[in-house]
Design a protein around this motif. Structure first.
Motif, PDB file in Angstrom:
ATOM      1  N   GLN A  49      -6.858  -9.352   6.857  1.00  0.00           N
ATOM      2  CA  GLN A  49      -7.328  -8.396   7.768  1.00  0.00           C
ATOM      3  C   GLN A  49      -6.062  -7.711   8.547  1.00  0.00           C
ATOM      4  OE1 GLN A  49     -10.441  -7.457   7.689  1.00  0.00           O
ATOM      5  NE2 GLN A  49     -10.958  -8.779   6.163  1.00  0.00           N
ATOM      6  N   SER A  71      -7.663  -2.265   6.977  1.00  0.00           N
ATOM      7  CA  SER A  71      -9.269  -2.816   7.079  1.00  0.00           C
ATOM      8  C   SER A  71      -9.905  -2.058   8.248  1.00  0.00           C
ATOM      9  CB  SER A  71      -9.567  -4.222   7.348  1.00  0.00           C
ATOM     10  OG  SER A  71      -9.024  -4.813   6.354  1.00  0.00           O
ATOM     11  N   TYR A  98     -11.191   7.505   2.722  1.00  0.00           N
ATOM     12  CA  TYR A  98     -11.209   5.934   3.458  1.00  0.00           C
ATOM     13  C   TYR A  98     -12.588   5.655   3.755  1.00  0.00           C
ATOM     14  CZ  TYR A  98      -9.698   2.540   6.735  1.00  0.00           C
ATOM     15  OH  TYR A  98      -9.580   1.331   7.192  1.00  0.00           O
ATOM     16  N   ASP A  99     -13.177   4.654   3.199  1.00  0.00           N
ATOM     17  CA  ASP A  99     -14.403   3.924   3.325  1.00  0.00           C
ATOM     18  C   ASP A  99     -14.439   2.839   4.072  1.00  0.00           C
ATOM     19  OD1 ASP A  99     -13.162   2.024   1.395  1.00  0.00           O
ATOM     20  OD2 ASP A  99     -14.732   2.339   0.050  1.00  0.00           O
ATOM     21  N   ARG A 100     -13.637   2.461   4.996  1.00  0.00           N
ATOM     22  CA  ARG A 100     -13.579   1.185   6.017  1.00  0.00           C
ATOM     23  C   ARG A 100     -13.695   1.508   7.241  1.00  0.00           C
ATOM     24  NH1 ARG A 100      -8.699  -0.060   2.707  1.00  0.00           N
ATOM     25  NH2 ARG A 100      -9.287  -0.571   0.775  1.00  0.00           N
ATOM     26  N   GLU A 101     -13.458   0.596   8.291  1.00  0.00           N
ATOM     27  CA  GLU A 101     -14.015   0.955   9.610  1.00  0.00           C
ATOM     28  C   GLU A 101     -12.933   1.915  10.312  1.00  0.00           C
ATOM     29  OE1 GLU A 101     -15.047  -1.297  13.717  1.00  0.00           O
ATOM     30  OE2 GLU A 101     -14.447  -2.616  11.872  1.00  0.00           O
TER      31      GLU A 101
END
Length: 157
Positions: A49, A71, A98-101
Motif C-alpha cells: 500500500q 493505491s 486509473y481505477d483505484r482510490e
C-alpha cells in the motif's frame, strides 16, 4: 482525519502522510508527497500500500510514471474555489484509466460532494468545519446547483 467514501460512509482509514521513504521496510499505508516520489531512484513497479499526495497544480503527466504502483492519490484543494483538482481527477479516470482510490483533501465544501464524485473521486477527507452530516445531506438532496458554470461544463464532458 476522518474520511467519507462516495456513498457517505465513514472510512476506517490507515493512510499516513510521510516524508521518509523506505519501501524496503515494508511500511504500508504510506502516502508520500509527489516531490519525494519524483526524487526517488528506482521507483518500484508495484509495492504494497503506497499513495501520493498531489499538490494543487499537479498535472496528469506528473503522475503517469507512478500510477501502476499507487493505491491512492490524494489531490489537494488549497481553496474551495480552486478547480484544478476536479480536472486532475477527471483526467486520471478518463485518460489514464486509473481505477483505484482518489481522495479529495483540503478546503472543500459539502456542496461540492456530488461534483467530486462525478469527476472520479472515491473519497473525501473531512474538515472540522463540515461534519459528516453536512456531506451526507448533499448526497440525499441530489443537487449540483451550487457548482459554478466552469465546473458544470467539466461535468458534462
Amino acid at each position: 482525519m476522518q474520511s467519507l467514501d462516495q456513498s457517505g460512509r465513514m472510512i476506517n482509514d490507515k493512510w499516513v502522510l510521510s516524508d521518509k521513504v523506505d519501501l524496503r521496510s515494508g511500511d504500508q499505508w504510506a502516502v508520500f508527497p509527489l516531490s519525494i516520489l519524483q526524487n526517488m531512484e528506482n521507483f518500484p513497479e508495484r509495492t504494497t500500500q503506497i499513495g501520493v499526495w498531489a499538490p494543487a497544480g499537479t498535472l496528469l503527466d506528473d503522475l503517469v510514471p507512478y500510477l501502476g504502483s499507487l493505491s491512492i492519490i490524494m489531490i489537494e484543494f488549497p481553496k474551495f474555489r480552486d478547480g484544478r483538482g476536479f480536472t486532475l481527477a477527471r483526467n486520471l479516470r478518463a485518460q489514464a484509466h486509473y481505477d483505484r482510490e482518489i481522495r479529495a483533501v483540503g478546503h472543500l465544501l459539502p456542496d461540492q460532494f456530488r461534483a467530486l464524485i462525478q469527476c472520479g473521486f472515491t473519497s473525501v477527507e473531512l474538515s472540522k468545519e463540515h461534519p459528516q452530516e453536512q456531506w451526507i445531506k448533499i448526497l440525499t438532496k441530489g443537487s449540483t446547483a451550487s457548482t459554478g458554470p466552469l465546473l458544470q461544463r467539466l461535468l458534462k464532458r
